[in-house]
Scaffold this motif. Structure first.
Motif, PDB file in Angstrom:
ATOM      1  N   SER A  33       0.873  -1.180   0.000  1.00 27.84           N
ATOM      2  CA  SER A  33       0.000   0.000   0.000  1.00 27.84           C
ATOM      3  C   SER A  33       0.903   1.221   0.000  1.00 27.84           C
ATOM      4  O   SER A  33       1.998   1.198   0.567  1.00 27.84           O
ATOM      5  CB  SER A  33      -0.937  -0.004   1.207  1.00 27.84           C
ATOM      6  OG  SER A  33      -0.205   0.037   2.416  1.00 27.84           O
TER       7      SER A  33
ATOM      8  N   LEU B 199      -4.800   6.609  -2.343  1.00 31.18           N
ATOM      9  CA  LEU B 199      -4.334   5.431  -1.634  1.00 31.18           C
ATOM     10  C   LEU B 199      -4.348   4.268  -2.626  1.00 31.18           C
ATOM     11  O   LEU B 199      -5.393   3.951  -3.218  1.00 31.18           O
ATOM     12  CB  LEU B 199      -5.249   5.127  -0.449  1.00 31.18           C
ATOM     13  CG  LEU B 199      -4.942   3.875   0.357  1.00 31.18           C
ATOM     14  CD1 LEU B 199      -3.547   3.938   0.965  1.00 31.18           C
ATOM     15  CD2 LEU B 199      -6.001   3.669   1.427  1.00 31.18           C
TER      16      LEU B 199
ATOM     17  N   TYR C 173      -3.387   0.205  -3.615  1.00 34.92           N
ATOM     18  CA  TYR C 173      -3.117  -1.161  -3.183  1.00 34.92           C
ATOM     19  C   TYR C 173      -2.597  -1.919  -4.397  1.00 34.92           C
ATOM     20  O   TYR C 173      -3.210  -1.887  -5.470  1.00 34.92           O
ATOM     21  CB  TYR C 173      -4.404  -1.813  -2.652  1.00 34.92           C
ATOM     22  CG  TYR C 173      -4.319  -3.308  -2.463  1.00 34.92           C
ATOM     23  CD1 TYR C 173      -3.320  -3.891  -1.705  1.00 34.92           C
ATOM     24  CD2 TYR C 173      -5.264  -4.146  -3.047  1.00 34.92           C
ATOM     25  CE1 TYR C 173      -3.257  -5.261  -1.537  1.00 34.92           C
ATOM     26  CE2 TYR C 173      -5.221  -5.512  -2.876  1.00 34.92           C
ATOM     27  CZ  TYR C 173      -4.210  -6.070  -2.118  1.00 34.92           C
ATOM     28  OH  TYR C 173      -4.144  -7.425  -1.954  1.00 34.92           O
TER      29      TYR C 173
ATOM     30  N   THR D  95       0.820   4.704   5.483  1.00 35.65           N
ATOM     31  CA  THR D  95      -0.101   3.583   5.350  1.00 35.65           C
ATOM     32  C   THR D  95       0.472   2.373   6.070  1.00 35.65           C
ATOM     33  O   THR D  95       1.665   2.287   6.335  1.00 35.65           O
ATOM     34  CB  THR D  95      -0.357   3.192   3.872  1.00 35.65           C
ATOM     35  OG1 THR D  95       0.802   2.537   3.342  1.00 35.65           O
ATOM     36  CG2 THR D  95      -0.721   4.393   3.030  1.00 35.65           C
TER      37      THR D  95
ATOM     38  N   ILE E 248      -6.083  -1.932   5.089  1.00 39.35           N
ATOM     39  CA  ILE E 248      -5.097  -0.862   4.959  1.00 39.35           C
ATOM     40  C   ILE E 248      -5.524   0.305   5.848  1.00 39.35           C
ATOM     41  O   ILE E 248      -6.615   0.843   5.693  1.00 39.35           O
ATOM     42  CB  ILE E 248      -4.977  -0.387   3.500  1.00 39.35           C
ATOM     43  CG1 ILE E 248      -4.604  -1.570   2.597  1.00 39.35           C
ATOM     44  CG2 ILE E 248      -3.949   0.738   3.396  1.00 39.35           C
ATOM     45  CD1 ILE E 248      -4.695  -1.258   1.118  1.00 39.35           C
ATOM     46  N   SER E 249      -4.661   0.671   6.767  1.00 36.94           N
ATOM     47  CA  SER E 249      -4.906   1.861   7.576  1.00 36.94           C
ATOM     48  C   SER E 249      -4.023   2.982   7.033  1.00 36.94           C
ATOM     49  O   SER E 249      -2.985   2.741   6.417  1.00 36.94           O
ATOM     50  CB  SER E 249      -4.622   1.605   9.056  1.00 36.94           C
ATOM     51  OG  SER E 249      -3.266   1.266   9.245  1.00 36.94           O
ATOM     52  N   PHE E 250      -4.456   4.214   7.256  1.00 39.08           N
ATOM     53  CA  PHE E 250      -3.714   5.359   6.749  1.00 39.08           C
ATOM     54  C   PHE E 250      -4.062   6.584   7.578  1.00 39.08           C
ATOM     55  O   PHE E 250      -5.040   6.588   8.316  1.00 39.08           O
ATOM     56  CB  PHE E 250      -4.051   5.622   5.267  1.00 39.08           C
ATOM     57  CG  PHE E 250      -5.506   5.897   5.024  1.00 39.08           C
ATOM     58  CD1 PHE E 250      -5.987   7.193   5.002  1.00 39.08           C
ATOM     59  CD2 PHE E 250      -6.405   4.853   4.836  1.00 39.08           C
ATOM     60  CE1 PHE E 250      -7.343   7.448   4.795  1.00 39.08           C
ATOM     61  CE2 PHE E 250      -7.749   5.095   4.626  1.00 39.08           C
ATOM     62  CZ  PHE E 250      -8.220   6.392   4.606  1.00 39.08           C
TER      63      PHE E 250
END
Length: 79
Positions: A20, A27, A29, A53, A65-67
């Motif tokens: 990511s 964003l 992936y 990310t 996925i964290s951001f």
């Protein structure tokens, strides 16, 4: 070349990479399936307000996925 930031990576059960990152306010992936790379826009803000990310795969291979937004707020997406 467009600069990227916030790169994170992990390996799936077959040891194929999943990554990511942020590129031009989006964003992204991306993953490799053993033959080809595939890239998908997960979130497009249109402005440069996304940063770091982190990617993890569930036991069934679902990417989470964290951001961070530049404001400091945390976001989470999954495919």
């Amino acid at each position: 070349m467009v600069p990227i930031s916030g790169l994170s990576s992990t390996l799936d059960g077959l040891n194929y990479p999943h990554i990511s990152f942020v590129e031009s306010g989006s964003l992204i992936y991306a993953w490799y399936d053993g033959a080809v790379w595939t890239e998908e826009v997960i979130l497009a803000t249109g402005v440069e307000d996304l940063s770091a990310t982190s990617i993890e795969l569930s036991s069934t291979g679902v990417p989470y996925i964290s951001f961070y937004y530049s404001s400091g707020d945390l976001g989470l997406v999954y495919k």
